[in-house]
Motif scaffolding. Structure first.
Motif, PDB file in Angstrom:
ATOM      1  N   ALA A  13       0.831  -1.206   0.000  1.00 58.77           N
ATOM      2  CA  ALA A  13       0.000   0.000   0.000  1.00 58.77           C
ATOM      3  C   ALA A  13       0.864   1.254   0.000  1.00 58.77           C
ATOM      4  N   ALA A  84     -10.591  -2.681  -5.365  1.00 61.12           N
ATOM      5  CA  ALA A  84      -9.140  -2.711  -5.153  1.00 61.12           C
ATOM      6  C   ALA A  84      -8.561  -4.093  -5.420  1.00 61.12           C
ATOM      7  N   VAL A  91      -5.957   2.591  -6.245  1.00 57.02           N
ATOM      8  CA  VAL A  91      -7.372   2.910  -6.139  1.00 57.02           C
ATOM      9  C   VAL A  91      -7.573   4.005  -5.102  1.00 57.02           C
ATOM     10  N   THR A  92      -8.387   4.984  -5.453  1.00 57.81           N
ATOM     11  CA  THR A  92      -8.801   6.014  -4.500  1.00 57.81           C
ATOM     12  C   THR A  92     -10.304   5.953  -4.352  1.00 57.81           C
ATOM     13  N   GLY A 117      -7.688  -1.857   0.738  1.00 54.06           N
ATOM     14  CA  GLY A 117      -6.684  -1.812  -0.320  1.00 54.06           C
ATOM     15  C   GLY A 117      -6.603  -0.521  -1.093  1.00 54.06           C
ATOM     16  N   ALA A 118      -7.398   0.482  -0.737  1.00 56.53           N
ATOM     17  CA  ALA A 118      -7.309   1.779  -1.422  1.00 56.53           C
ATOM     18  C   ALA A 118      -6.197   2.618  -0.804  1.00 56.53           C
TER      19      ALA A 118
END
Length: 278
Positions: A13, A84, A91-92, A117-118
């Motif tokens: 991340a 994600a 990813v946002t 996961g963003a």
């Protein structure tokens, strides 16, 4: 409570977050066609986008809810995790105003976003007092720091979108809010509802951070916005709205005329199905 990411997940991340942050440059603005489910996210990625952003409106609509803090947090986070997990680019997530009544709840949401996961969020002020929203931005930053991930906090300012305050002082009010949100820990500033080049240029000059503008029909091109100092452009809910417009047009023509014109540009079954395999 959402489980904390593993050390390996945090390292991945952090790397993705750094990549995502570097994409914000006025020399080549980050252009985001916002997705609302796994299929749209896969399409966006396959079309060459270097990142995927979700649209809160599109997500809410796809889950049977209106936009505007009506969707339950767990349903929103489940969608973020699905998106994600389906793409390989950063990813946002659009988290509306934070899916919580107070800063502590916003921090819980952000912990969930990171676990999903963003590596970025949009968080909007709406009609909330700027000082209150700054506390929510600070809570988001604190949650990211606790997770050890440099989350891109895109603080949305709705002065232009909602027509707040006196038009004569709206620019100054927007710049003041931006400065406050940046002090609170925002990474970038999102000002939807403005497409006037002169105003955008003033915003870019007055905000010491990447500026995000909402675009759609009639807005300046990405290149033109970059020349004005914009580092990120977003289609927001426009793509989801266009997709649903096809549903309406196809249905109306089918019912009224018995013909199928709106389906002519449909993605081939095999192509779309192939994007979702594996």
């Amino acid at each position: 409570m959402t489980n904390a990411p593993s050390a390996e997940a945090r390292a991945q991340a952090r790397a993705a977050a750094l990549v995502f942050a570097r994409l914000h440059t006025s020399a080549a603005p980050l252009a985001l066609a916002n997705a609302w489910d796994v299929a749209s996210a896969r399409i966006v990625e396959a079309a060459g986008a270097p990142a995927v952003a979700t649209t809160s409106a599109g997500v809410a609509w796809s889950l049977g809810s209106p936009d505007g803090d009506a969707l339950a947090r767990d349903r929103a986070l489940d969608l973020v995790a699905r998106v994600a997990g389906a793409v390989s680019v950063p990813v946002t997530a659009d988290i509306e105003s934070g899916f919580g009544a107070d800063p502590a709840a916003v921090a819980e949401t952000v912990a969930g976003v990171l676990a999903a996961g963003a590596v970025g969020i949009n968080i909007e002020d709406g009609t909330r007092a700027p000082a209150e929203h700054a506390e929510r931005v600070a809570a988001a930053r604190s949650a990211a720091e606790a997770a050890g991930i440099p989350l891109f906090v895109n603080a949305r300012i709705d002065t232009y979108l909602f027509g707040l305050g006196d038009p004569a002082t709206r620019l100054d009010e927007t710049l003041a809010r931006a400065a406050g949100y940046l002090r609170a820990g925002a990474t970038g500033i999102f000002v939807p509802g403005v497409t006037d080049p002169a105003t955008i240029a003033e915003l870019a000059r007055g905000i010491d951070a990447p500026l995000n503008i909402l675009v759609g029909p009639g807005a300046p091109s990405v290149a033109e916005l970059g020349a004005l100092g914009v580092s990120r452009v977003s289609l927001g809910s426009w793509v989801a709205g266009a997709a649903y417009a096809v549903v309406r047009r196809a249905t109306e023509e089918l019912v009224a005329d018995g013909t199928y014109g709106p389906l002519a540009d449909s993605l081939p079954y095999g192509e779309l199905n192939g994007l979702l395999k594996g």
